[in-house]
Motif scaffolding. Structure first.
Motif, mmCIF file in Angstrom:
data_model
loop_
_atom_site.group_PDB
_atom_site.id
_atom_site.type_symbol
_atom_site.label_atom_id
_atom_site.label_comp_id
_atom_site.label_asym_id
_atom_site.label_seq_id
_atom_site.Cartn_x
_atom_site.Cartn_y
_atom_site.Cartn_z
ATOM 1 N N MET A 1 29.937 26.019 -21.707
ATOM 2 C CA MET A 1 31.393 25.936 -21.672
ATOM 3 C C MET A 1 32.025 26.726 -22.827
ATOM 4 S SD MET A 1 32.455 24.134 -19.190
ATOM 5 C CE MET A 1 31.377 22.770 -19.061
ATOM 6 N N LYS A 2 31.342 26.694 -23.986
ATOM 7 C CA LYS A 2 31.890 27.396 -25.157
ATOM 8 C C LYS A 2 31.858 28.908 -24.967
ATOM 9 C CE LYS A 2 29.888 24.374 -28.459
ATOM 10 N NZ LYS A 2 28.720 24.412 -29.281
ATOM 11 N N ARG A 3 30.960 29.345 -24.099
ATOM 12 C CA ARG A 3 30.728 30.794 -24.021
ATOM 13 C C ARG A 3 31.324 31.458 -22.783
ATOM 14 N NH1 ARG A 3 24.452 30.700 -25.723
ATOM 15 N NH2 ARG A 3 24.582 32.899 -25.218
ATOM 16 N N ILE A 4 32.140 30.711 -22.054
ATOM 17 C CA ILE A 4 32.786 31.324 -20.890
ATOM 18 C C ILE A 4 34.307 31.306 -21.084
ATOM 19 C CG2 ILE A 4 30.915 30.828 -19.245
ATOM 20 C CD1 ILE A 4 32.457 28.399 -18.315
ATOM 21 N N PRO A 5 35.045 32.139 -20.361
ATOM 22 C CA PRO A 5 36.492 32.192 -20.584
ATOM 23 C C PRO A 5 37.154 30.828 -20.402
ATOM 24 C CG PRO A 5 35.793 33.972 -19.129
ATOM 25 C CD PRO A 5 34.602 33.096 -19.331
ATOM 26 N N ALA A 6 38.056 30.486 -21.297
ATOM 27 C CA ALA A 6 38.758 29.200 -21.204
ATOM 28 C C ALA A 6 39.753 29.235 -20.043
ATOM 29 C CB ALA A 6 39.479 28.916 -22.516
ATOM 30 N N GLU A 7 40.254 30.400 -19.773
ATOM 31 C CA GLU A 7 41.234 30.563 -18.694
ATOM 32 C C GLU A 7 40.472 30.683 -17.372
ATOM 33 O OE1 GLU A 7 44.652 30.321 -17.245
ATOM 34 O OE2 GLU A 7 44.471 30.341 -19.433
ATOM 35 N N ARG A 8 40.321 29.581 -16.663
ATOM 36 C CA ARG A 8 39.535 29.598 -15.426
ATOM 37 C C ARG A 8 39.887 28.377 -14.606
ATOM 38 N NH1 ARG A 8 35.732 27.099 -19.276
ATOM 39 N NH2 ARG A 8 35.989 24.931 -18.632
ATOM 40 N N GLN A 9 39.424 28.369 -13.372
ATOM 41 C CA GLN A 9 39.539 27.172 -12.530
ATOM 42 C C GLN A 9 38.217 26.408 -12.635
ATOM 43 O OE1 GLN A 9 39.705 27.962 -8.291
ATOM 44 N NE2 GLN A 9 40.670 25.997 -7.849
ATOM 45 N N THR A 10 38.288 25.087 -12.806
ATOM 46 C CA THR A 10 37.055 24.304 -12.942
ATOM 47 C C THR A 10 37.011 23.197 -11.891
ATOM 48 O OG1 THR A 10 37.152 24.719 -15.316
ATOM 49 C CG2 THR A 10 35.610 23.025 -14.585
ATOM 50 N N LEU A 11 35.864 23.100 -11.229
ATOM 51 C CA LEU A 11 35.683 22.077 -10.190
ATOM 52 C C LEU A 11 34.476 21.238 -10.565
ATOM 53 C CD1 LEU A 11 35.762 24.606 -7.184
ATOM 54 C CD2 LEU A 11 37.732 23.535 -8.288
ATOM 55 N N LEU A 12 34.610 19.940 -10.453
ATOM 56 C CA LEU A 12 33.508 19.076 -10.845
ATOM 57 C C LEU A 12 33.215 18.089 -9.720
ATOM 58 C CD1 LEU A 12 33.117 17.623 -14.343
ATOM 59 C CD2 LEU A 12 33.007 16.050 -12.448
ATOM 60 N N PHE A 13 31.955 18.033 -9.311
ATOM 61 C CA PHE A 13 31.567 17.110 -8.229
ATOM 62 C C PHE A 13 30.476 16.171 -8.706
ATOM 63 C CE2 PHE A 13 33.514 20.565 -6.025
ATOM 64 C CZ PHE A 13 34.106 19.989 -4.911
ATOM 65 N N GLY A 14 30.510 14.959 -8.194
ATOM 66 C CA GLY A 14 29.445 14.006 -8.506
ATOM 67 C C GLY A 14 29.501 12.858 -7.513
ATOM 68 N N ILE B 1 37.377 19.116 -19.922
ATOM 69 C CA ILE B 1 37.289 20.464 -19.344
ATOM 70 C C ILE B 1 38.227 20.711 -18.161
ATOM 71 C CG2 ILE B 1 34.900 20.773 -20.126
ATOM 72 C CD1 ILE B 1 34.000 20.358 -17.249
ATOM 73 N N LEU B 2 38.762 19.640 -17.544
ATOM 74 C CA LEU B 2 39.626 19.867 -16.380
ATOM 75 C C LEU B 2 41.087 19.796 -16.810
ATOM 76 C CD1 LEU B 2 37.850 17.616 -13.694
ATOM 77 C CD2 LEU B 2 37.529 20.048 -14.079
ATOM 78 N N ARG B 3 41.887 20.655 -16.205
ATOM 79 C CA ARG B 3 43.317 20.639 -16.538
ATOM 80 C C ARG B 3 44.106 20.108 -15.363
ATOM 81 N NH1 ARG B 3 44.016 26.478 -19.188
ATOM 82 N NH2 ARG B 3 42.682 26.937 -17.440
ATOM 83 N N ASN B 4 44.688 18.931 -15.567
ATOM 84 C CA ASN B 4 45.516 18.320 -14.537
ATOM 85 C C ASN B 4 44.849 18.368 -13.151
ATOM 86 O OD1 ASN B 4 47.677 17.176 -13.340
ATOM 87 N ND2 ASN B 4 48.852 19.099 -13.143
ATOM 88 N N PRO B 5 43.642 17.806 -13.066
ATOM 89 C CA PRO B 5 42.892 17.984 -11.822
ATOM 90 C C PRO B 5 43.413 17.144 -10.659
ATOM 91 C CG PRO B 5 41.719 16.491 -13.265
ATOM 92 C CD PRO B 5 42.916 16.976 -14.041
ATOM 93 N N VAL B 6 43.168 17.640 -9.457
ATOM 94 C CA VAL B 6 43.346 16.837 -8.245
ATOM 95 C C VAL B 6 42.053 16.042 -8.108
ATOM 96 C CG1 VAL B 6 43.563 16.964 -5.735
ATOM 97 C CG2 VAL B 6 44.714 18.640 -7.191
ATOM 98 N N THR B 7 42.156 14.740 -7.886
ATOM 99 C CA THR B 7 40.941 13.931 -7.773
ATOM 100 C C THR B 7 40.826 13.350 -6.373
ATOM 101 O OG1 THR B 7 41.145 13.365 -10.084
ATOM 102 C CG2 THR B 7 39.679 11.983 -8.794
#
Ligand code: AMP
Length: 407
Positions: free
Chosen positions: A169-182, A196-202
């Motif tokens: 996470m530290k080594r990739i652009p901060a300006e990006r779209q992030t999706l997290l699944f579990g 790491i998520l900005r105002n995510p839809v859950t």
């Protein structure tokens, strides 16, 4: 509800159609529109819900426009099997697009992976360890990354990958779209999500039934009676759509032709067909024109028809893996299904191997009223006949109950 509602590029829609998906699953309905709007996203969904396509489709849509020469989407998965599955989904759904994906994971040589990365790919599907390794070696450039997906984040946490994830996470652009699944969201994952998520839809979708909704049955039969047994079985069984597997391309074609002659609504799929013929077979199968599809393993790879009610192994598969893979095609997406496997004497050892792996004895069945004692034809042309000269063949012995005598 169909996939048109997402306004995806027609080339992506063709990929969806070729895979046999007709309607989006609940997680797809709830996630694709937000992901297309480039929102951050957190999805609670298990494998089996269709979550892979839920993120792959909007990613494909995004990557079809813009630069093609560098890595723009990174999907991180805990295991190489999952990485391969995701990579396959990108390849299949994106088969009519130019989007290329590569896998990056440990336990195998780096060289081919590096070669493929140098060849240019927009999607990288990676396990954390090898990814960091390649980043350290500077063979992977993520400076143009636009989308990051963390799949099965809870499992990654269980496997101790959290420090690696933070490092990446530290080594990739901060300006990006992030999706997290579990499948679950333990506190540590929620904390990570907050970071790491900005105002995510859950979105959370319920559990779907496991593949164990499939019932397995073995039908012992002499090789020359397989076709007759198949036809009788189909006459007697209430089926929606049936996928029949044969061992070779030639057998798929011949069996389908015989069945067609006998009046069955059948199509076949094998590697020698042109793309056009293949699509015609698939479309006919999907829209119900052909209730039965006869296919080889390779041709049926990637065929995911959620409506399959019955899988029939006309010929035994070569490996236990192929068996579970074939059977996995029915019972998908919370439906129930039946799997019938024709077993000849030569297949006995293989049956035991399968039973050992799946940990249960498979029920043997005989079709009532079917004449199991019809002798093999002596003339030419019976395509399941043993290939022994007629003079060496012993006269047929009548048998009362096949299943008890040899299986
Ligand atoms: P996943 O949860 O992504 O592992 O998907 C489970 C299975 O469902 C995979 O074999 C997919 O190919 C299949 N699948 C995903 N979306 C659909 C759909 N809309 N219709 C039918 N099958 C689907």
């Amino acid at each position: 509800m169909n996939f048109k509602m997402f306004n995806l590029d027609p080339r992506i829609e063709s990929g969806i159609t070729a895979l046999g998906y007709t309607e989006p699953t609940p997680i797809q309905i709830q996630s694709i529109p937000s992901i297309l709007q480039q929102r951050d996203f957190m999805g609670l969904a298990q494998t089996g819900t269709g979550k892979t396509a839920a993120f792959v489709l909007p990613i494909l849509q995004r990557l079809m426009k813009g630069p093609q020469k560098h890595v723009r989407a990174l999907i991180i998965a805990p295991t190489r099997e999952l990485a391969e599955q995701i990579h396959e989904a990108v390849g299949q759904l994106g088969r009519f697009t130019k989007v290329k994906s590569v896998t990056v994971y440990g336990g195998v040589s780096k060289i081919p992976q590096i070669g493929k990365l140098r060849g240019g790919a927009q999607v990288v599907v990676a396990c954390p360890g090898r990814l960091i390794d390649l980043m350290n070696q500077r063979v992977i450039d993520l400076s143009g990354l636009e989308v990051l997906v963390l799949d099965e984040a809870d499992r990654m946490f269980d496997m101790g990958f959290l420090p690696d994830i933070r490092e990446i996470m530290k080594r990739i652009p901060a300006e990006r779209q992030t999706l997290l699944f579990g499948a679950t969201m333990p506190d540590d994952i929620r904390d990570l999500a907050q970071e790491i998520l900005r105002n995510p839809v859950t979105v959370q979708v319920g559990e779907t039934a496991p593949v164990s909704t499939v019932s397995h049955y073995l039908y012992p039969v002499e090789p020359h009676l397989k076709t007759a047994l198949l036809m009788k079985l189909l006459d007697r069984t209430d089926t929606e759509s049936v996928l029949v597997f044969t061992r070779t391309k030639d057998r798929a074609t011949r069996l389908a032709r015989q069945m067609k002659k006998a009046g069955f609504p059948v199509a076949y799929l094998q590697g020698d067909l042109s793309q056009h013929q293949r699509e015609a077979a698939l479309t006919g199968f999907r829209n119900g024109k052909h209730q039965i599809l006869v296919a080889t393993d390779i041709a049926a790879r990637g065929l995911d028809v959620s409506l399959i009610s019955h899988v029939i192994n006309y010929d035994m598969p070569d490996t236990v893996d192929a068996y579970t893979h074939r059977i996995g095609r029915t019972g998908r997406m919370a439906r129930t299904g039946d799997a019938f496997t024709f077993v000849t004497r030569q297949d006995r050892a293989f049956v035991w191997a399968i039973e050992k792996v799946i940990g249960e004895k498979i029920e043997r069945r005989m079709l009532e009223g079917f004449d199991y004692n019809v002798p093999a034809p002596t003339g030419t042309g019976g395509f399941d006949r043993m290939r022994r000269p007629a003079s060496h063949r012993s006269p047929p012995r009548p048998r009362k109950s096949l299943q008890h005598c040899w299986l």
